[in-house]
Design a protein around this motif. Sequence first.
Motif, PDB file in Angstrom:
ATOM      1  N   UNK A  70       0.854  -1.197   0.068  1.00  6.19           N
ATOM      2  CA  UNK A  70      -0.067   0.260   0.045  1.00  6.19           C
ATOM      3  C   UNK A  70       0.979   1.183   0.000  1.00  6.19           C
ATOM      4  N   UNK A  71       0.258   2.232  -0.366  1.00  7.07           N
ATOM      5  CA  UNK A  71       0.936   3.824  -0.373  1.00  7.07           C
ATOM      6  C   UNK A  71       1.591   4.104   0.807  1.00  7.07           C
ATOM      7  N   UNK A  72       0.937   3.745   2.082  1.00  7.85           N
ATOM      8  CA  UNK A  72       1.632   4.089   3.358  1.00  7.85           C
ATOM      9  C   UNK A  72       2.756   3.152   3.713  1.00  7.85           C
ATOM     10  N   UNK A  75       5.987   4.195   1.886  1.00  5.97           N
ATOM     11  CA  UNK A  75       6.164   5.537   2.713  1.00  5.97           C
ATOM     12  C   UNK A  75       7.214   4.882   3.931  1.00  5.97           C
ATOM     13  N   UNK A  76       6.453   4.063   4.581  1.00  2.67           N
ATOM     14  CA  UNK A  76       7.352   3.523   5.797  1.00  2.67           C
ATOM     15  C   UNK A  76       8.663   2.978   5.411  1.00  2.67           C
ATOM     16  N   UNK A  80       9.536   8.596  -0.808  1.00  6.26           N
ATOM     17  CA  UNK A  80       8.754   9.924  -0.555  1.00  6.26           C
ATOM     18  C   UNK A  80       8.520  10.358  -2.150  1.00  6.26           C
ATOM     19  N   UNK A  81       7.282  10.853  -2.489  1.00  2.35           N
ATOM     20  CA  UNK A  81       7.045  11.667  -3.425  1.00  2.35           C
ATOM     21  C   UNK A  81       6.541  13.100  -3.092  1.00  2.35           C
ATOM     22  N   UNK A  96       0.563  19.737  12.832  1.00  2.00           N
ATOM     23  CA  UNK A  96       0.193  18.480  13.317  1.00  2.00           C
ATOM     24  C   UNK A  96       0.129  17.437  12.288  1.00  2.00           C
ATOM     25  N   UNK A  97      -0.044  17.849  10.969  1.00  7.77           N
ATOM     26  CA  UNK A  97      -0.027  16.677   9.953  1.00  7.77           C
ATOM     27  C   UNK A  97       1.420  16.214   9.858  1.00  7.77           C
ATOM     28  N   UNK A 100       2.049  13.940  12.799  1.00 10.96           N
ATOM     29  CA  UNK A 100       1.270  12.583  12.626  1.00 10.96           C
ATOM     30  C   UNK A 100       2.143  11.693  11.562  1.00 10.96           C
ATOM     31  N   UNK A 101       2.516  12.431  10.531  1.00 14.07           N
ATOM     32  CA  UNK A 101       3.341  11.753   9.452  1.00 14.07           C
ATOM     33  C   UNK A 101       4.460  11.355   9.754  1.00 14.07           C
ATOM     34  N   UNK A 104       3.916   8.327  12.179  1.00 15.25           N
ATOM     35  CA  UNK A 104       3.272   7.036  11.474  1.00 15.25           C
ATOM     36  C   UNK A 104       4.532   6.315  11.023  1.00 15.25           C
ATOM     37  N   UNK A 105       5.489   7.105  10.463  1.00 15.71           N
ATOM     38  CA  UNK A 105       6.487   6.291   9.801  1.00 15.71           C
ATOM     39  C   UNK A 105       7.598   5.848  10.993  1.00 15.71           C
ATOM     40  N   UNK A 157       8.629  18.571   4.006  1.00 14.49           N
ATOM     41  CA  UNK A 157       8.230  17.362   4.537  1.00 14.49           C
ATOM     42  C   UNK A 157       9.320  16.181   4.071  1.00 14.49           C
ATOM     43  N   UNK A 161      10.906  14.055   6.939  1.00 18.21           N
ATOM     44  CA  UNK A 161      10.698  12.593   6.829  1.00 18.21           C
ATOM     45  C   UNK A 161      11.936  11.683   6.414  1.00 18.21           C
TER      46      UNK A 161
END
Lengths: 244, 415
Positions: A70-72, A75-76, A80-81, A96-97, A100-101, A104-105, A157, A161
């Motif tokens: 999956x997309x996420x 990312x994990x 990165x796009x 906050x985004x 969160x991002x 999550x990673x 970002x 990340x």
Amino acid sequence: MLKIKNLKADIENKSILNNFNLEIKPGEVHAIMGPNGSGKSTLSNILSGKKGYDISGEILFENKNIFELETEERAHKGIFLAFQYPLEIPGVNTNIFLKTSLNAIRKARGEKELDAIEFLKLVKLKAKELKFDEEKLNRQLNVGFSGGEKKKNEILQMSILNPKLSILDETDSGLDIDALKTVADGVNSLRKKDNSFLIITHYQRLLDYIKPDYVHVLINGKIIKSGGPELALELEKKGYENFN
Amino acid sequence: MEKQLKIDFQKLLETSNFSKKNVEIKRKNFENFIEKGFPNRREENWKFSDLNQIISKNIKNLSFYNDLSKPNKIDQSIFIDGLEHNKLVFVNGRIEKIEFDYEEKNKMEILDDLVLEKSNNSNNSLLFLNNAFVSKYFKLIVKKNYSLKKPLAIYNITNKDLVSKSINLKIDILLEENSSLKLIDFSNDKSITNFININYNFDLQKNSILKNYKIDNNSNSNVKYSFSNINQDSNSVSEIFLLSSGSEFIKNEINCNLNGEYASAFVNGVYILGETKHHEIKTNINHLVEKTKSYQLIKGVLEDTSKAVYQGKIFVDSKAQKTDGYQLSKAILLNDNTEFDAKPELEIYADDVKCSHGSASGSLNEDSIFYLMSRGLNYQEAKKLLINGFLLDVVEKITDSEIKNLIKNIMSLKQ
């Protein structure tokens, strides 16, 4: 790091990419140049796992096929796009985004999540490096941002990340020369021996600031020529039409 | 049902000590209700929510007499936590607690045993029902220049003893000049399949401020109608926020008369609906004099086979020049079986006014979801972030920061 073999992509029975092959090794910067409709954005979407394409072939990331991920999950793993058109997300605070991002990673990688203070320290540092107006971080994600600010936000970002493979989809489009330099500086500061970049662009302009190791010419869904940075200059002179 | 109504009305008269005049008023309301019955879709106001059908589908053997002679226990655990507030508690339609510990007693008047003195002159059959069956009603007067120090929460609790009953509440609130009140309506229902009919009447005198937060958050099988009539004198402000989520059916109807210059009314609301829930917000904002203002923002997120209705009307009288009226409604439909009906209405008889309205509905933007997922969020997290962002916009309109936080907590919108 990334190995694409015989990638074929169709959308609604229309062929977009065909017999597409590419290999990117750790630390390398590759540029893909091509005219409108050559399949550049499809390539970046597929690498990030966007749904809606019929695809076959192989995409290996660190020697593992990522087709089913999956997309996420991609990312994990460190893909990165940077979007050509970053989306506006009303009601979602940028800071906050980002937190969160990032968490999550980090969580997916089994790393400790950052608390608010650690995160703010990191984001402040990165924003400063990129000359990104800190006040904007308290606004809704990309809402009311200028084109240049949205692109800078993508790079911000990216730098927070800290991905292994960064795909920059026409990040230079819509940027004035100062913003272009800032963005390029941001990318260059992230160049390390184990980070790779795939830069997708129309123009040679961005490549004045980010020196690629390889340049590929994409026409009608297929790489028709690959070479060093000099290929970009040749392309700029001749134009896509006379290039074969 | 008519037979049951007659038996129950007779029972009410026999068990209460109404004066002759009261009985007369009640009987008139009763007869009016018998004649009109529950509203159905043939009435324009009810065309998206056929209450008659909704009641017969959801409630078996509805009865109308409610024995209020015995006190009910209050489940304290449902009180709002972390917010100092005054309390008015109804349990199964009976007042069980009146507590204004934070206030100066001589600045208010609290009347809890009023009986109807005059008949309502509306054409609303549910008000007829309400006025026929309400036994005593409650009135709060906030005296001139007094602002309540803490919010007042009106708890409307029903417990499992209550089944298939019609509950009628009537509450009048008068805000005298320069006074202000923050009012939270909070319901908690453990009862099943009742019809709960609440009638509010607000009078806002000059420069007074009413902030009313109507929170319907706990899932329950009751059918509800809440009618708020608001009369506003000059410079007064009403701010209403609706969280419409928990009940099987609820229609919140707000009729607001802007009777004095510079009076302003704000009605903001969110629906968060799933399963078979069906909610309606109906507003009539009447701009009756010059230089008044109204603003309405309504958003909904609908899942399963739920349905939301918004009928928003802005009426501008020919005298009401310089009116400023605005309304916007938006809904996200999470699947094809949900329904959002919006009927914006502008009725304008003055020529120098600024009025606008708009409505939009659609599914979640898949590109936005892809964007968020490409940053490491899974599908559910991305969806939640987008929905919360969509709704937050309305919640941010709440001007009281303490209550805004409370509502964010209730909606799990805390970022």
